[in-house]
Design a protein around this motif. Structure first.
Motif, PDB file in Angstrom:
ATOM      1  N   VAL A   1     -25.068  25.004 -26.587  1.00 57.10           N
ATOM      2  CA  VAL A   1     -23.916  25.039 -27.466  1.00 57.10           C
ATOM      3  C   VAL A   1     -22.628  25.908 -27.023  1.00 57.10           C
ATOM      4  CG1 VAL A   1     -23.489  26.180 -29.851  1.00 57.10           C
ATOM      5  CG2 VAL A   1     -25.668  25.217 -29.235  1.00 57.10           C
ATOM      6  N   SER A   2     -22.806  27.096 -26.180  1.00 54.29           N
ATOM      7  CA  SER A   2     -21.389  27.573 -25.752  1.00 54.29           C
ATOM      8  C   SER A   2     -20.565  26.708 -24.761  1.00 54.29           C
ATOM      9  CB  SER A   2     -21.860  28.724 -25.117  1.00 54.29           C
ATOM     10  OG  SER A   2     -22.393  29.830 -25.986  1.00 54.29           O
ATOM     11  N   ASP A   3     -21.422  25.903 -24.002  1.00 52.60           N
ATOM     12  CA  ASP A   3     -20.679  24.885 -23.143  1.00 52.60           C
ATOM     13  C   ASP A   3     -19.950  24.020 -23.827  1.00 52.60           C
ATOM     14  OD1 ASP A   3     -21.917  26.290 -20.847  1.00 52.60           O
ATOM     15  OD2 ASP A   3     -23.337  24.492 -20.530  1.00 52.60           O
ATOM     16  N   THR A   4     -20.109  23.631 -25.224  1.00 51.04           N
ATOM     17  CA  THR A   4     -19.610  22.597 -25.838  1.00 51.04           C
ATOM     18  C   THR A   4     -18.061  23.184 -26.249  1.00 51.04           C
ATOM     19  OG1 THR A   4     -20.224  23.177 -27.980  1.00 51.04           O
ATOM     20  CG2 THR A   4     -21.716  21.427 -26.677  1.00 51.04           C
ATOM     21  N   ILE A   5     -17.958  24.675 -26.393  1.00 51.23           N
ATOM     22  CA  ILE A   5     -16.716  25.266 -26.659  1.00 51.23           C
ATOM     23  C   ILE A   5     -15.630  24.851 -25.603  1.00 51.23           C
ATOM     24  CG2 ILE A   5     -15.797  27.317 -27.173  1.00 51.23           C
ATOM     25  CD1 ILE A   5     -18.325  28.463 -28.275  1.00 51.23           C
ATOM     26  N   ASP A   6     -16.098  25.109 -24.365  1.00 49.86           N
ATOM     27  CA  ASP A   6     -15.145  24.653 -23.265  1.00 49.86           C
ATOM     28  C   ASP A   6     -14.902  23.188 -23.130  1.00 49.86           C
ATOM     29  OD1 ASP A   6     -15.229  27.317 -21.989  1.00 49.86           O
ATOM     30  OD2 ASP A   6     -17.122  27.047 -21.811  1.00 49.86           O
ATOM     31  N   TYR A   7     -15.913  22.489 -23.447  1.00 56.80           N
ATOM     32  CA  TYR A   7     -15.514  20.891 -23.344  1.00 56.80           C
ATOM     33  C   TYR A   7     -14.619  20.518 -24.720  1.00 56.80           C
ATOM     34  CZ  TYR A   7     -16.110  15.914 -24.092  1.00 56.80           C
ATOM     35  OH  TYR A   7     -15.719  14.850 -24.326  1.00 56.80           O
ATOM     36  N   GLY A   8     -14.725  21.420 -25.733  1.00 54.68           N
ATOM     37  CA  GLY A   8     -13.971  21.124 -26.813  1.00 54.68           C
ATOM     38  C   GLY A   8     -12.313  21.790 -26.664  1.00 54.68           C
ATOM     39  N   GLU A   9     -12.266  22.713 -25.842  1.00 58.11           N
ATOM     40  CA  GLU A   9     -10.897  23.058 -25.565  1.00 58.11           C
ATOM     41  C   GLU A   9     -10.309  22.108 -24.394  1.00 58.11           C
ATOM     42  OE1 GLU A   9      -8.824  27.183 -23.567  1.00 58.11           O
ATOM     43  OE2 GLU A   9     -10.856  27.091 -23.495  1.00 58.11           O
ATOM     44  N   TRP A  10     -11.242  21.645 -23.523  1.00 60.31           N
ATOM     45  CA  TRP A  10     -10.697  20.834 -22.444  1.00 60.31           C
ATOM     46  C   TRP A  10     -10.307  19.669 -23.021  1.00 60.31           C
ATOM     47  CZ3 TRP A  10     -13.078  16.037 -21.038  1.00 60.31           C
ATOM     48  CH2 TRP A  10     -12.531  15.541 -19.972  1.00 60.31           C
ATOM     49  N   LYS A  11     -10.917  18.874 -24.253  1.00 59.26           N
ATOM     50  CA  LYS A  11     -10.703  17.707 -25.051  1.00 59.26           C
ATOM     51  C   LYS A  11      -9.590  17.903 -25.689  1.00 59.26           C
ATOM     52  CE  LYS A  11     -12.533  13.573 -25.971  1.00 59.26           C
ATOM     53  NZ  LYS A  11     -12.372  12.451 -25.030  1.00 59.26           N
ATOM     54  N   THR A  12      -9.599  18.947 -26.474  1.00 53.48           N
ATOM     55  CA  THR A  12      -8.712  18.968 -27.632  1.00 53.48           C
ATOM     56  C   THR A  12      -7.343  20.022 -27.599  1.00 53.48           C
ATOM     57  OG1 THR A  12      -9.830  20.407 -29.043  1.00 53.48           O
ATOM     58  CG2 THR A  12     -10.529  18.083 -29.125  1.00 53.48           C
ATOM     59  N   GLY A  13      -7.479  20.905 -26.691  1.00 58.69           N
ATOM     60  CA  GLY A  13      -6.560  22.176 -26.662  1.00 58.69           C
ATOM     61  C   GLY A  13      -7.036  23.174 -27.617  1.00 58.69           C
ATOM     62  N   CYS A  14      -8.190  23.110 -28.461  1.00 57.65           N
ATOM     63  CA  CYS A  14      -8.324  24.132 -29.471  1.00 57.65           C
ATOM     64  C   CYS A  14      -9.605  24.760 -29.124  1.00 57.65           C
ATOM     65  CB  CYS A  14      -8.540  23.276 -30.845  1.00 57.65           C
ATOM     66  SG  CYS A  14      -7.144  22.548 -31.406  1.00 57.65           S
ATOM     67  N   ARG A  15      -9.500  26.107 -28.858  1.00 60.69           N
ATOM     68  CA  ARG A  15     -10.791  27.079 -28.794  1.00 60.69           C
ATOM     69  C   ARG A  15     -11.195  27.685 -29.755  1.00 60.69           C
ATOM     70  NH1 ARG A  15     -13.500  28.344 -23.975  1.00 60.69           N
ATOM     71  NH2 ARG A  15     -14.806  30.255 -24.169  1.00 60.69           N
ATOM     72  N   THR A  16     -12.225  27.340 -30.415  1.00 56.76           N
ATOM     73  CA  THR A  16     -12.565  28.271 -31.759  1.00 56.76           C
ATOM     74  C   THR A  16     -14.009  28.571 -31.600  1.00 56.76           C
ATOM     75  OG1 THR A  16     -13.015  25.829 -32.695  1.00 56.76           O
ATOM     76  CG2 THR A  16     -10.790  26.947 -33.224  1.00 56.76           C
ATOM     77  N   GLU A  17     -14.451  29.541 -30.999  1.00 59.32           N
ATOM     78  CA  GLU A  17     -15.789  29.997 -30.754  1.00 59.32           C
ATOM     79  C   GLU A  17     -16.536  30.289 -32.068  1.00 59.32           C
ATOM     80  OE1 GLU A  17     -13.553  31.743 -27.283  1.00 59.32           O
ATOM     81  OE2 GLU A  17     -13.305  31.662 -29.357  1.00 59.32           O
TER      82      GLU A  17
END
Length: 456
Positions: free
Chosen positions: A353-369
């Protein structure tokens, strides 16, 4: 993104302190999964189907509160970070709410009892548990960005969570017996557990540190500046988050049904409710021992493959249990197999689940833990709520009567469905989902790209 994201000081103590948070959470979560329906039906004399309906409806409110809490965490600014302040603020209310949950006034009429159940259940699950568990779930991604360290943290989390589960499964019924084996005895038991939970949360608060920040260059958006609608849209562009949320929803549905059915299985299928401690004790001890070997497996095979191995072992263990014929030796073998399987799954699931946060930041530019974890929490609580309602519904359809000395054949079948066959179906679904999960192979490249963006 802070490059000093590895745990560099007091690693063992910090990992242990992090894991203590899930020990504390499991004081209530395991009690709700394993004993709450049993307490309601057999001690508070409340209808199983009515309670199951309350639990399912309450998940709507619970899901909304999860999302709200995720946004609050992302916007929290304090010298302690985003997540840790909430752990400190909510640990005492958490203990008090757990005591109230197991304090249904036994002398009240049916309708006032149901009102009390509705209010206290929502106080715990919708408000208090959400306010401490969502920040705790976000803490892993805030402590480190190193994938191996996240896996190790996840292992410690599951190790201590299992210890919490073991504590509840081992000591709840004996303590209830010690305090008089009546409705009031449950209240006294959870006064004891409440103090234990507070101590565990204080370990987490004082023993951990938040290190990771969002990238501030190359167009990256700080979490506290992400509009809510933008954050939600970003979540649904994150395919791996969708997979893990679906997985968590299924798993917590299964945990709720299987965990709640354990005491019924022990009492009515095996003939002794105190075998709950034996069945779950062996299972939990093996799971804890297995944790010490999972890190090596993750380093060699990757989180996704270790998780999948665990699912296969869980299926085998359940089939062995179903055809045990009540033999204690075979029940022990089943618990050992399931313990190893659950060690594989529990040690990797939250790191994924934590890894999906970094993927989301890379994919969309938004980091929202906070939002990522709260939306996951929303998913698995919906699963948990459906599971709770499903357990009550299946028992009701099967004709289970809490006060009956002997259950009918249909009631026994309904218990077996809840304890054995629903978990097997969920594990099979998990294997299908993992067929499409490839983030382990992509993760190193994603982190390198995020670092390059931060350096521009």
């Amino acid at each position: 993104m802070n490059q000093k994201s590895k745990l560099t000081f007091g690693k063992i103590l910090e990992r242990f302190s992090y894991g203590c948070g899930d020990f504390g959470c499991n004081i209530i979560y395991t009690a709700m999964s394993a004993f709450l329906l049993f307490y309601y039906t057999d001690y508070a004399d409340v209808s199983a189907i009515a309670v199951g309906t309350i639990m399912m409806v309450s998940r709507i409110f619970d899901g909304i509160s999860d999302i709200i809490m995720g946004v609050i965490v992302d916007r929290t600014k304090s010298k302690y970070g985003k997540a840790r302040p909430w752990i400190l603020r909510m640990c005492i209310p958490f203990a008090i709410s757990g005591i109230l949950l197991f304090s249904v006034p036994a002398s009240w009429a049916s309708t006032p009892k149901l009102v009390y159940v509705f209010i206290t259940y929502n106080l715990v699950s919708t408000v208090i548990y959400t306010a401490i568990n969502v920040p705790y779930s976000a803490l892993n991604a805030l402590m480190t960005q190193d994938p191996y360290e996240r896996s190790v943290l996840s292992i410690f989390r599951n190790l201590l969570a299992t210890a919490g589960t073991l504590t509840i499964n081992t000591f709840t019924l004996p303590l209830v017996e010690h305090f008089g084996n009546n409705a009031a005895a449950w209240t006294k038991t959870f006064v004891v557990f409440g103090f234990v939970a507070i101590v565990a949360f204080l370990f987490t608060f004082f023993g951990t540190k938040e290190r990771v920040r969002a990238s501030e260059n190359s167009g990256e958006t700080k979490a506290e500046d992400v509009p809510f609608v933008t954050g939600i849209k970003a979540l649904f562009k994150n395919k791996y988050w969708i997979m893990m949320t679906g997985m968590l929803a299924l798993f917590f549905l299964m945990y709720s049904v299987n965990g709640g059915a354990t005491v019924y299985y022990a009492k009515d299928i095996l003939g002794d409710k105190n075998l709950v401690g034996t069945i779950n004790g062996i299972f939990n001890i093996v799971q804890i021992c297995g944790m010490f070997f999972i890190a090596m497996m993750v380093k060699k095979l990757g989180k996704r493959n270790v998780f999948s191995i665990g699912l296969i072992l869980d299926i085998i263990g359940m089939l062995v249990l179903n055809f045990s014929g009540g033999s204690m030796a075979i029940i022990v073998i089943s618990s050992v197999i399931r313990g190893v399987g659950n060690a594989c799954g529990g040690a990797t699931m939250w790191a994924m689940v934590s890894d999906t946060i970094d993927y989301g930041e890379w994919k969309t530019g938004c980091r929202t833990e906070g939002l990522v974890n709260s939306a996951c929490s929303f998913g698995y609580k919906i699963g948990n709520g459906i599971g709770s309602a499903l357990l009550g519904l299946i028992l009701e359809i099967g004709g289970y009567v809490g006060t009956a000395a002997v259950q009918t054949e249909s009631a026994l079948t309904s218990i077996k469905i809840c304890f054995v066959w629903i978990p097997i179906a969920v594990y099979v679904c998990g294997l299908v989902i993992m067929k499409f999960y490839h983030l382990d192979k992509e993760f190193d490249g994603i982190i390198e790209d995020l670092k390059k963006r931060a350096q521009k």
